[in-house]
Design an enzyme around this catalytic site. Structure first.
Site, PDB file in Angstrom:
ATOM      1  CG  ASP A 196      11.399  -4.707 -12.014  1.00 17.29           C
ATOM      2  OD1 ASP A 196      11.316  -4.141 -11.436  1.00 17.29           O
ATOM      3  OD2 ASP A 196      10.607  -5.193 -12.909  1.00 17.29           O
TER       4      ASP A 196
ATOM      5  CD  GLU B 282      -2.779  -0.650   2.495  1.00 18.19           C
ATOM      6  OE1 GLU B 282      -2.741   0.209   2.761  1.00 18.19           O
ATOM      7  OE2 GLU B 282      -3.366  -1.777   2.441  1.00 18.19           O
TER       8      GLU B 282
ATOM      9  CG  LEU C  57       4.838  -9.706 -26.286  1.00 17.26           C
ATOM     10  CD1 LEU C  57       5.477  -7.774 -26.232  1.00 17.26           C
ATOM     11  CD2 LEU C  57       6.059  -9.821 -27.324  1.00 17.26           C
TER      12      LEU C  57
ATOM     13  CG  HIS D 115       7.423  -4.072 -11.678  1.00 20.90           C
ATOM     14  ND1 HIS D 115       8.390  -5.097 -11.898  1.00 20.90           N
ATOM     15  CD2 HIS D 115       6.385  -4.348 -11.358  1.00 20.90           C
ATOM     16  CE1 HIS D 115       7.635  -6.589 -12.016  1.00 20.90           C
ATOM     17  NE2 HIS D 115       6.294  -5.996 -11.638  1.00 20.90           N
TER      18      HIS D 115
ATOM     19  CB  SER E 204       5.770  -8.837 -10.385  1.00 25.96           C
ATOM     20  OG  SER E 204       5.021  -8.734 -12.324  1.00 25.96           O
TER      21      SER E 204
END
Length: 455
Positions: free
Chosen positions: A139, A57, A233, A109, A214
């Site tokens: 990342d 959050e 993709l 991310h 992820s």
């Protein structure tokens, strides 16, 4: 919000099928010709406890320039811009790489701009996590939870040994459904070009990867981590059999640096170049177009000191072949400053080897005068895991400087500017690029939290 049911398929049954006995799982055969059925279950039982779900959050802060007419009407003291804060929530996955210390690797991310990070373990336990550090361009991020005896860590494989066609299994938390396992193969290696600004050397797989995967694990059939699932993709954001993962060796190098320094100490070779075309390879006496073409060697760089020259074709790093300049760039940048590497090159049609000690990226330390005249005299760096707060640390303050006049001290950590939370130099630069007239710096000084106004 209640989610609608998804209709997966339509099934037509014959009348006889409706009254056919339904087999139970217990009645299904467990062997064929006396041999056990092949199954990934034994491997997954030992690996899945090392994969966690992550819920974050935070607040996304955006600024909007107000028309000049507002200032003309309300007066010169009226703010020139409007700051908006919007709360957000996000879901992702992570992998425990160090059970003794509670370290979990995930994607940058996933945790970017998060104020709170909660980890749900495989057995349902929930833990608050602390951000140790991350690297946006590769990342990768590391978070830490309180270590307990019954945490399970995953073993890292040597991703340099991967081959196209090897089996791969993806584990993560797609769409917040909970831990999910999918399988496939390694479709390609050394993929890049998804974002030219970043350091990319992806494993491509057809194991289903979706939103929420992820930061999750891509493992081999031995249950070893071969990559961290990162991107897909797909035209509509869903899986179409093309997913990407950061290789385990790259994850290992970056994680070690973040845990030790709180950031990545980027390695720099000091060459410029591009991809090797078939025509270029032929012109330089090389029979294939696999490699990185060096068009320029920068003065006083690590490459120049080691003897590299313009026109060289770099074909391997530490005895592992490379296919593209993007792959070279990613491997060098994530190995870390000060590392010694061996480069295989083609020069005048002959193979040679050179030993190079990578230099540090200069931009990791910034003179504050380049950011704002009121900060002149201060030298700023990203804070590390050893500091008592995450933000921008004041490494030094020159005597008789503007920074000293406004009250900045060596060791101060800037954690906010004009009500906006900052965690690194990049975020500080972005705020100062809007050229605010006054800086209200939120400072963490030891156990004190204070504000300094800089004009």
């Amino acid at each position: 919000m209640k989610k609608p049911l998804l209709v997966l398929s339509a099934v037509t049954l014959s009348i006889s099928a409706l009254f056919s006995p339904i087999p139970t799982y217990a009645s299904l055969p467990l062997t064929i010709s006396g041999q056990p059925l092949p199954s990934l279950a034994p491997m997954l039982e030992s690996v899945t406890p090392a994969v966690v779900s992550i819920a974050v959050e935070g607040k996304q802060v955006s600024t909007r320039q107000l028309p000049e007419q507002f200032r003309d009407f309300f007066g010169p003291n009226f703010p020139a811009e409007q700051v908006q804060e919007r709360p957000f929530r996000g879901l992702g996955s992570g992998v425990i790489i160090d059970a003794a210390n509670g370290y979990i690797v995930t994607n940058y991310h996933v945790i970017n701009n998060a104020d709170t990070i909660r980890i749900q373990l495989h057995d349902g336990r929930e833990k608050e996590a602390q951000l140790i550090g991350g690297d946006e361009m590769s990342d990768i991020a590391i978070v830490k939870i309180k270590s307990e005896e019954n945490l399970t860590e995953i073993k890292l494989a040597d991703s340099n040994q991967l081959r196209v066609g090897d089996f791969a299994v993806a584990i993560g938390n797609p769409f917040g459904l909970g831990q999910t396992v999918t399988s496939g193969i390694i479709s390609a290696l050394g993929r890049s070009g998804l974002n030219v600004e970043n350091f990319e050397n992806f494993i491509q797989t057809d194991a289903a990867i979706n939103s929420g995967n992820s930061g999750g694990a891509l493992v081999n059939l031995n249950g070893e981590l071969i990559g961290i699932n990162t991107a897909i993709l797909g035209p509509n954001g869903g899986n179409v059999g093309i997913g990407f993962a950061i290789p385990a060796n790259m994850v290992k190098n970056l994680s070690e640096q973040i845990i030790e320094y709180g950031q990545v100490k980027r390695g720099v070779l000091g060459v410029q170049g591009g991809e090797l075309t078939a025509e270029l390879a032929e012109a330089f006496g090389y029979k294939t177009n696999h490699g990185a073409f060096v068009s320029q060697v920068l003065p006083k760089s690590a490459a120049e000191k080691s003897g590299l020259k313009a026109g060289d074709i770099i074909i391997s790093v530490n005895n592992k072949n490379i296919r593209t300049f993007s792959e070279l760039r990613a491997k060098v940048a994530t190995l870390g400053a000060g590392k010694t590497i061996t480069l295989g090159i083609i020069r005048d049609g002959k193979k040679e080897k050179y030993t190079v000690v990578l230099q540090a990226l200069e931009e990791q330390k910034t003179a504050a005068v380049k950011l704002h005249s009121g900060l002149a005299g201060a030298e700023l760096v990203n804070s590390s895991s050893k500091d008592n707060a995450q933000g921008v640390k004041v490494a030094s303050v020159a005597s008789d400087s503007a920074a000293l006049k406004y009250g900045l001290e060596s060791g101060d950590i800037i954690i906010g500017v004009n009500r906006q939370r900052i965690k690194n130099l990049k975020q500080l630069r972005e705020i100062l690029e809007t050229k605010p007239g006054v800086l209200a710096l939120n400072i963490q000084r030891g156990d004190q939290n204070l504000y300094l106004v800089v004009r």
